[in-house]
Write an enzyme that holds these catalytic residues in place. Sequence first.
Site, mmCIF file in Angstrom:
data_model
loop_
_atom_site.group_PDB
_atom_site.id
_atom_site.type_symbol
_atom_site.label_atom_id
_atom_site.label_comp_id
_atom_site.label_asym_id
_atom_site.label_seq_id
_atom_site.Cartn_x
_atom_site.Cartn_y
_atom_site.Cartn_z
ATOM 1 N N THR A 74 0.827 -1.209 0.000
ATOM 2 C CA THR A 74 0.000 0.000 0.000
ATOM 3 C C THR A 74 0.858 1.255 0.000
ATOM 4 O OG1 THR A 74 -1.793 -1.162 1.118
ATOM 5 C CG2 THR A 74 -1.839 1.242 1.224
ATOM 6 N N CYS A 75 1.962 1.205 0.724
ATOM 7 C CA CYS A 75 2.852 2.365 0.803
ATOM 8 C C CYS A 75 3.443 2.708 -0.557
ATOM 9 C CB CYS A 75 3.970 2.099 1.814
ATOM 10 S SG CYS A 75 3.363 1.624 3.444
ATOM 11 N N SER A 76 3.824 1.684 -1.318
ATOM 12 C CA SER A 76 4.472 1.879 -2.618
ATOM 13 C C SER A 76 3.493 2.065 -3.760
ATOM 14 C CB SER A 76 5.365 0.681 -2.941
ATOM 15 O OG SER A 76 6.481 0.664 -2.093
#
Length: 159
Positions: free
Chosen positions: A48-50
Site C-alpha cells: 500500500t505504501c508503494s
Amino acid sequence: MPIQPGDKLPVAPIKRVGQGGFEDTDTGTLFAGRDVVLFAVPGAFTPTCSERHLPGFVANYQAFRDKGIDVACMSVNDAFVMQAWGQMQQVPDGLWMLSDGNADFTRALGLEMDASGYGMGTRSKRFALHAVDGVVKQLFVEAPGEFRVSSAEHVLEQL
C-alpha cells in the site's frame, strides 16, 4: 497518549535523505517556522505504501507547494532504504524522505505499532499530520489495515 491537534511536535533525532546524501537533524529544527504535511508509512517498499500512499503525495506534491506547504514522508526504515525507495518512486526534489530508523520520533508521537507478526518489529502507524511551526493543526490516523484519511487527496481536501 498519542499526539493531538494543538500539541507541539516532540523533538527527536531524524535523518533527512536528499540528493546530496543524508543529513542528521532533529524534528525541532526541521519543523520550526514551516508549514508541513508529514505522512508516515509502516514500511518503504510495502504494497500500500508503494502503490498508493507515497505515489499520491508524489502526484499531488505541486498542489501542496502551491499552498505553501512542505511535504515529508517518514518511515521506520534506515536512510539507505528511504533513499532507494525515493529514487524508485521518482520523488521530486523538495519532498523530504525522512528516516526514523530507531522509531524515536514515532514513539515520541505515540503513533508506533507492533508489526512483529510480519517480521517488521516496531513501525509507525499509517498517518498524516499538518503542522505549522511545529504545532499540530490536523491529525489523520488510519485504522489498522485502512488507507483513507492519510491519503494526499484527503489531506488536501482538509487544508
